[in-house]
Scaffold this motif. Structure first.
Motif, short mmCIF file in Angstrom:
data_model
loop_
_atom_site.label_atom_id
_atom_site.label_comp_id
_atom_site.label_asym_id
_atom_site.label_seq_id
_atom_site.Cartn_x
_atom_site.Cartn_y
_atom_site.Cartn_z
N TYR A 26 0.88 -1.15 0.00
CA TYR A 26 0.00 0.00 0.00
C TYR A 26 0.93 1.22 0.00
N PRO A 27 0.62 2.26 -0.81
CA PRO A 27 1.54 3.40 -0.89
C PRO A 27 1.68 4.12 0.45
N GLY A 28 2.84 4.66 0.70
CA GLY A 28 3.08 5.46 1.91
C GLY A 28 4.45 6.10 1.83
N THR A 29 4.50 7.41 1.92
CA THR A 29 5.77 8.13 1.85
C THR A 29 6.61 7.81 3.09
N PRO A 30 7.87 7.48 2.98
CA PRO A 30 8.72 7.46 1.78
C PRO A 30 8.97 6.06 1.19
N SER A 31 7.98 5.20 1.10
CA SER A 31 8.23 3.84 0.59
C SER A 31 7.67 3.62 -0.82
N THR A 32 6.82 4.53 -1.29
CA THR A 32 5.95 4.28 -2.44
C THR A 32 6.66 3.84 -3.71
N GLU A 33 7.79 4.50 -4.03
CA GLU A 33 8.42 4.27 -5.34
C GLU A 33 8.97 2.86 -5.50
N ILE A 34 9.19 2.14 -4.41
CA ILE A 34 9.72 0.77 -4.54
C ILE A 34 8.75 -0.03 -5.42
N SER A 147 16.54 -14.88 4.74
CA SER A 147 15.16 -15.35 4.92
C SER A 147 15.08 -16.85 4.69
N GLU A 148 15.74 -17.32 3.64
CA GLU A 148 15.66 -18.75 3.31
C GLU A 148 16.55 -19.58 4.23
N GLN A 149 17.70 -19.04 4.60
CA GLN A 149 18.59 -19.79 5.48
C GLN A 149 17.99 -19.97 6.88
N PHE A 150 17.34 -18.91 7.38
CA PHE A 150 16.85 -18.94 8.76
C PHE A 150 15.33 -19.12 8.84
N ASP A 151 14.70 -19.33 7.71
CA ASP A 151 13.26 -19.61 7.66
C ASP A 151 12.45 -18.52 8.37
N ALA A 152 12.65 -17.27 7.97
CA ALA A 152 11.93 -16.15 8.58
C ALA A 152 11.77 -15.02 7.58
N PRO A 153 10.66 -14.31 7.66
CA PRO A 153 10.60 -13.05 6.89
C PRO A 153 11.70 -12.12 7.40
N VAL A 154 12.27 -11.33 6.51
CA VAL A 154 13.33 -10.39 6.88
C VAL A 154 12.83 -8.97 6.64
N ILE A 155 13.09 -8.09 7.59
CA ILE A 155 12.67 -6.69 7.45
C ILE A 155 13.84 -5.85 6.96
N LEU A 156 13.58 -5.03 5.93
CA LEU A 156 14.57 -4.08 5.42
C LEU A 156 14.08 -2.70 5.85
N ARG A 157 14.86 -2.04 6.72
CA ARG A 157 14.43 -0.75 7.21
C ARG A 157 15.18 0.37 6.50
N THR A 158 14.43 1.31 5.93
CA THR A 158 15.07 2.51 5.38
C THR A 158 14.50 3.72 6.11
N ALA A 163 15.62 6.26 1.35
CA ALA A 163 14.58 5.99 0.36
C ALA A 163 14.55 7.06 -0.73
N HIS A 164 14.73 8.33 -0.33
CA HIS A 164 14.61 9.44 -1.26
C HIS A 164 15.95 10.12 -1.52
N ALA A 165 17.03 9.38 -1.33
CA ALA A 165 18.35 9.87 -1.73
C ALA A 165 18.80 9.06 -2.93
N GLN A 166 19.52 9.71 -3.83
CA GLN A 166 20.06 9.01 -4.99
C GLN A 166 21.57 8.87 -4.85
N SER A 167 22.06 7.69 -5.15
CA SER A 167 23.50 7.50 -5.24
C SER A 167 23.77 6.38 -6.24
N ALA A 168 25.05 6.18 -6.54
CA ALA A 168 25.40 5.29 -7.65
C ALA A 168 25.22 3.82 -7.27
N VAL A 169 24.69 3.05 -8.19
CA VAL A 169 24.61 1.60 -8.00
C VAL A 169 25.15 0.91 -9.25
N GLU A 170 25.65 -0.29 -9.01
CA GLU A 170 26.15 -1.12 -10.10
C GLU A 170 25.05 -2.15 -10.39
#
Lengths: 577, 192
Positions: A26-34, A147-158, A163-170
């Protein structure tokens, strides 16, 4: 090739490369663009759910079906999704499952600044915290492995600055992760007491194993430098520490739950002073202290409020600040306002005129709380308006004829409709206004169950709010055009007067939708303007007051004509197209 | 190379995000480490908005704090006053002289300050111009942001061609001609 990417876009890229197949949010700032970015990748099915709880449940289902799955939400969305999340911790996963939560320290676009790390601790789930876009991408992949190794959902916190910063990725290739087999496994996936008692044992064993993993994973790293001061930090705070103290010793945490206590104890032993730098609550600091690790500075230096920055770090650590020459006069604030032509404005002008008690909700229309409209008494959370209006009017029946609940179309679908069911079931008399602007506005125009389009822009069933309300047992349901202030006022007076629950749907599409065409701007006939300032009461950014007369900024006026309705002297005139 | 910090400030809806995207592309192309930080959501609705752009060999923080900005690019005059404290001693301010009254000024609760440009000049190296006529001259009132980028480009030690390439990459094709003209007019205005 290196590419500049928004943190949220990098999370989506990570989903693609990690072989994720299912996304529901469900949209919610600052997560929406994912989620908006994820839908653009081949091999990912993505959808908007009506709320975060449904999104989480859909992701759990997809994981059990054998697909790597994902859901994203803002911090307060995790409150809504907490119920399935806490038990998914017990059931574990089949294919990997990742939950992204975006905190908003500083409350750029939120009603509170709760710290979602408490959820990871309470739900006993691993939590990762990236510092920049490259880590967003890498941590998504790492998250699925954990998640698969430990059989659990994993939370990614930003947070907002990730979330709204840009930097270089490969960029990398998509991993070929086939759908896992689904095998019925009731002892694992049916969380009834007899099973859950056994699963809780598994959860505690898993947390012990994860604590061991935390000691060795490369997600956490010790960067030894000057040993006068050692910093323990994570996320954006790591960046601020490095900005101010490029040569200091730093323990950077990428896995923030569970913490690597032994490694941190060893780090503390190598530095003279140990400082914990974290935004919001003192989660890491409290954990270290609980384990008897000496902390020489933390929340006592940085406080519990808002975002940190390199400047705040310097101030707290006694490092000189750069010279700065502030403007020496009061600079008037520039709060956000409803856009010119916003369909909510006419309705709020009427609420303001009638001086009603307004139980508000979350969306663009929360801006109706600001001056000069100032037509809102409460705002708590998504969907709260209707439940609160019910409680308020039950305890103050005399106030029922002056009280309304106000809620948007998307928020109504999110968690407003259960409020309507409650009003009907418990014989309430609330007057509910649904502001239906045909889109989820504040988060930047997402489709929802009332709009007739999916996230993939495919036509689908458009749920009619009036049908939902009637099915719930509300007999008095009507539709008005919020731009017609006289009609709005008549409808309100009528519905407030009756001793029955009613729903008024104020329906007009958001002015920013591409298919909504502006009218020619209006102009002020200076001869007719008496300078009464009535038009200023609608809080339109296109109208200002100059030399005793109203004036319209033609460059932003979209010709909605509300000012014309406010003016008793006919001073506003439509220009010929 | 030491990290350079730029702030782009204005009013929600003015096109500050496009300007930062353009800058980001220019800088990445030059081989710099780049970080941009922007804010979406609530504050975009006509509120005061700020975007941070930082570049150098290795950039850590995505935000710019008080006294740290080498350049401030401002789309609106009051916003220049609001954010000037972020400018480094010896930093450059490029400001549009356009005024958008905020709601407290519209309702009469506050006054729009006078003589902002003069007061800013006492604090910083200022290039002030009304970018709208130049944008219109270039063929699009919406190219105000590119006029201002043109001014900024003249102050920064980067080759003109890099900027032009980044514009070509960022702006939709049918507006490219007008935007390149707007960029050139901005550069001329900076030299004047």
């Amino acid at each position: 090739m290196k590419k500049l990417m928004l943190g949220n876009a990098a999370v989506a890229r990570g989903l693609y490369e990690a072989g994720c197949r299912f996304v529901s949010s469900y949209p919610g700032t600052p997560s929406t663009e994912i989620t908006e970015e994820a839908v653009g990748y081949d091999g990912i099915y993505a959808e908007w759910a009506p709320n975060e709880k449904v999104a989480m449940e859909a992701a759990i289902g997809a994981s059990i079906a054998g697909a790597r799955s994902f859901c994203a939400m803002k911090h307060v969305g995790m409150n809504v999704a907490a119920d399935p999340m806490f038990t998914a911790s017990y059931t574990g996963v089949n294919a990997g499952m990742l939950i992204a939560v975006a905190d908003d320290p500083g409350m750029h676009s939120s009603q509170n600044e709760q710290d979602s790390r408490h959820y990871a601790i309470a739900a006993k789930l691993p939590m990762l915290e990236p510092s920049d876009s490259a880590e967003c991408l890498a941590f998504v992949k790492e998250g699925y492995a954990i998640s698969e190794q430990f059989d659990a959902p994993v939370i990614l916190r930003t947070c907002t600055r990730v979330a709204h910063a840009q930097s270089a990725v490969e960029l990398g290739e998509r991993a070929d992760i086939p759908l896992k087999d689904y095998v019925k496994n009731a002892p694992k996936f049916v969380a009834a007491p007899a099973n859950a008692v056994k699963r809780h044992v598994v959860v505690e064993e898993r947390m012990r194993a994860l604590a061991q993993f935390a000691e060795t994973t490369s997600l956490n790293r010790e960067e030894m430098g000057d040993t006068e001061v050692g910093f323990v930090t994570s996320g954006t705070c790591y960046l601020y520490v490095r900005e101010v103290f490029p040569n200091a010793s730093v323990f950077k945490l990428g896995l923030v739950n569970p913490l690597p206590v032994d490694s941190l104890r060893a780090f503390a032993g190598k530095v003279k002073k140990l400082i914990v730098v974290e935004e919001l609550d003192g989660v890491i600091e409290a954990h270290l202290r609980a384990h008897g690790i000496r902390v020489d500075g933390g929340k006592d230096l940085f406080g519990l409020l808002g975002e940190l920055s390199q400047g705040k770090l310097r101030a707290a650590m006694g490092v000189p600040q750069p010279e700065s020459a502030p403007y020496d006069e009061m600079v008037p604030a520039r709060p956000p306002v409803m856009c010119p032509g916003c369909p909510h404005r006419g309705l709020f002008a009427v609420l303001s005129k009638l001086k009603l008690t307004v139980m508000g909700d979350i969306g663009c229309y929360t801006l109706g709380a600001s001056a000069p409209l100032a037509a809102m008494d409460t705002t708590v959370c998504m969907g709260a308006s209707i439940g609160m209006a019910h409680g308020f009017t039950k305890m103050r029946p005399d106030a029922a004829k002056r009280t309304v609940a106000i809620i948007g179309d998307s928020t109504f679908m999110h968690s407003g409709m259960t409020g309507v069911v409650n009003v009907a079931y418990n014989k309430g008399v609330s007057t509910v206004i649904v502001l239906d602007n045909a889109i989820t506005g504040m988060t930047g125009h997402q489709q929802n169950p009332t709009t007739g389009l999916t996230l993939r822009q495919e036509p689908t069933v458009a749920i009619r709010i009036e049908d939902v309300c009637r099915a719930a047992g509300i007999e008095r349901v009507r539709v008005v055009d919020p731009q017609d202030m006289r009609a709005v006022e008549a409808a309100l007076r009528e519905e407030l007067a009756v001793d029955a629950p009613s729903v008024i749907i104020a329906r007009r599409p958001c002015m920013l939708l591409k298919y909504v065409k502006p009218n020619p701007p209006l102009a002020v006939d200076a001869a007719k303007c008496v300078g009464c300032k009535s038009c200023l009461r609608i809080g339109c950014p296109a109208i200002s007051f100059r030399d005793g007369k109203a004036s319209v900024d033609e460059t932003i006026c979209v010709g909605c004509g509300l000012c014309e309705q406010m003016c008793k002297f006919g001073a506003f005139q439509k220009k010929e197209a | 190379m030491k990290t350079t910090s730029i702030m782009i400030v204005g009013v929600g809806g003015q096109g500050t995000l496009l300007a930062s995207k353009l800058l980001g592309n220019v800088l990445l192309r030059q081989g710099f480490d780049v970080k941009l930080s922007e804010v979406h959501g609530m504050s975009q609705r006509g509120g005061s908005v700020v975007t941070y752009v930082r570049f150098g060999d290795k950039v850590y923080s995505p935000v710019v704090d008080l006294g740290e900005a080498d350049y401030i690019l401002s789309f609106e005059l009051l916003e220049s006053a609001r954010w000037i404290a972020h400018l480094k001693k010896g930093g450059h301010l490029v400001t549009n002289t356009h005024k958008t009254p905020p709601m407290p000024v519209i309702t009469g609760a506050a006054q729009y300050p006078e003589d902002i440009v003069e007061k800013l000049r006492a604090r910083a190296d200022v290039v002030a111009l009304d970018a709208l006529p130049l944008a219109e001259q270039a063929g699009s009132a919406r190219a105000v942001n590119v006029v201002l980028i043109g001014v900024l480009s003249k102050l920064m030690p980067l080759d003109e061609s890099v900027w032009r390439e980044a514009i070509a990459e960022t702006v939709p094709k049918k507006f490219l001609e007008a935007n390149l003209r707007a960029f050139a007019l901005g550069r001329d205005a900076a030299g004047a």
